[in-house]
Design an enzyme around this catalytic site. Sequence first.
Site, PDB file in Angstrom:
ATOM      1  CD  GLU A  69     -18.678  41.831 -12.544  1.00 49.35           C
ATOM      2  OE1 GLU A  69     -19.605  42.695 -11.762  1.00 49.35           O
ATOM      3  OE2 GLU A  69     -18.580  41.729 -13.537  1.00 49.35           O
ATOM      4  CG  HIS A  84     -15.774  43.818 -11.944  1.00 50.29           C
ATOM      5  ND1 HIS A  84     -16.278  44.206 -12.970  1.00 50.29           N
ATOM      6  CD2 HIS A  84     -14.350  44.694 -11.232  1.00 50.29           C
ATOM      7  CE1 HIS A  84     -14.979  44.352 -13.693  1.00 50.29           C
ATOM      8  NE2 HIS A  84     -14.310  44.451 -13.031  1.00 50.29           N
ATOM      9  CB  CYS A 104     -14.394  48.026 -14.837  1.00 48.03           C
ATOM     10  SG  CYS A 104     -12.816  48.292 -13.963  1.00 48.03           S
TER      11      CYS A 104
END
Length: 546
Positions: free
Chosen positions: A198, A196, A79
């Site tokens: 994660e 993202h 990002c």
Amino acid sequence: MDKILILDFGSQTTQLIGRRIRDMGVYAEIIPGDASLTAELPPELKGIILSGSPESVYGQGAAPDRKVYDCGLPLLGICYGLQRMNYDNGGKVEALPKKEYGRITVTIEGEASCFRGRDPNGSGEDPVQQERLRRFLSGFSAKEAGNRDGSFTAWMSHGDTLTALAPGFRQFGVSETGYPAVLAHETKPWFGLQFHPEVTHTGKGNEILAAFVFGVCNCTAGWTMEQYVEEVRMSVAAKTGTNPVLLLISGGVDSTVAGALLLKTLNPDQVHLMYMDTGLMRKGETGTVKASLEKLGAKHLHIVYCEDEFLGALRGLDDPEAKRKVIGDLFIGIQEREVARLGLPETYFLAQGTLYTDLIESGKGVGKKAHLIKSHHNVGSPLVDAKRKQGKIIEPLDRLYKDEVRRLGRLLGVDEEVVRRHPFPGPGLAVRILGEVTKEKCDILREADAVYIEELKKRGLYDEIWQAFAVLLPLRSVGVAGDVRKYGWVLALRAITSADGMTADVYPFPSQDLIEISTLITNTVKDIGRVTYDISSKPPATIEWE
Ligand code: XMP
């Protein structure tokens, strides 16, 4: 042991990147995004991840040390991290007309074979980067969680986008809204994701991170708890020598595991453990902690029984802040008195069960933008401050997350009951007895709470819940027991799910269990007349009632 460095630019999910990588067995460390790097990077460092950020690269956003781009290590920008890499290397980043937020479909456009990377001399392809790219893109081809056409759902949250790519950058994936989503450099080991990986909402997120960590950075999974114990053994022993080490134990998971670790890695004769029974503990807590530590080989376990002092100081107080202040002050006073009474030599070390997340939450350890979350809970102790100033503090869990601490506890043989235990606040039952705290109320609450928790365990619900407890309200209500009027206390049950206690959702209790537990409590704890269930999330409520 191979290591990945994460530069934290302030995203809410930076911690998760670290978690995911550690879960793969690779050690990940988070440092502030703009931290200066040493000229010589350690050989165990295999790659660097640049995190997201709430800021813009053209605004207040921090920039990394330029060495990040010059060091030759693989980089992954996530990002803002990607925008940063693009912007710092000659590309353009601009605001989107409308922020992209939530689940967005990403499609991979190119294969490694279409990557026409060029070597620095400008002739032909760069086979090394081409191979890295092939490995990186293999993370996107994982079958699970992907759509049939190879697209997948990714979690995005960004207000800026790349509007011109820096020289050498190539786009390999695009979002459904047409913005660049997956990028790589033609000759340098640089990769970028606008989404993202994660976050669990990103299908293939773990595979993509693993492709970077193992495929691109060539890490070997070597981060194990056994290794952690060995590292602590060497570092703590070197620091303390043969000096005594005093650990203040609260009875919670962290400090008990810290105690177990010290007993395992130092000579148990050196290790002093001090525990205060304030009379505000859960049922049987002191006994469990004592038995657990003795089993682990504790030779100097100092249990300070100070119930009378705490209950005496709390008499007549019903304001939550006043109660917390009195308890905090008393902790400090008794701690100093009792430590002095032990008569340890000046050279003793003080140990604490501080976790990695505690450092982050207190804004101390990592992350320029880490917010202060819990300081109001933590008793600042002059003793700890003084020892810290002397350099005589040991925090052997300070690189671990909570669930790693639980794993470590199991490895060290800490009782399962302690390892699984839900968090418990420092001021104990005093913040769960609304209004004035008395011994009688503590006993009632302890009993009711024990029935509740026992039932959760029996019903297999305990481990689904992050924290559950009972609260005694300053209210009585009319009921009937047999044919007799009963005027009993009102008890509230709380059960929440959470990742870290910073936010919490109400546990969706199966209603039959709730009804049966309520009946059991009113039948077995005679002073309780009525039971309610707290259905408030955090925010706006907090987890504890006071
Ligand atoms: P709140 O009530 O702030 O609680 O939503 C968040 C988490 O912190 C625990 N808690 C405390 N822990 N000392 C502590 O060590 C305290 O004073 C304290 N107050 C709350 C609470 O149990 C929950 O897990």
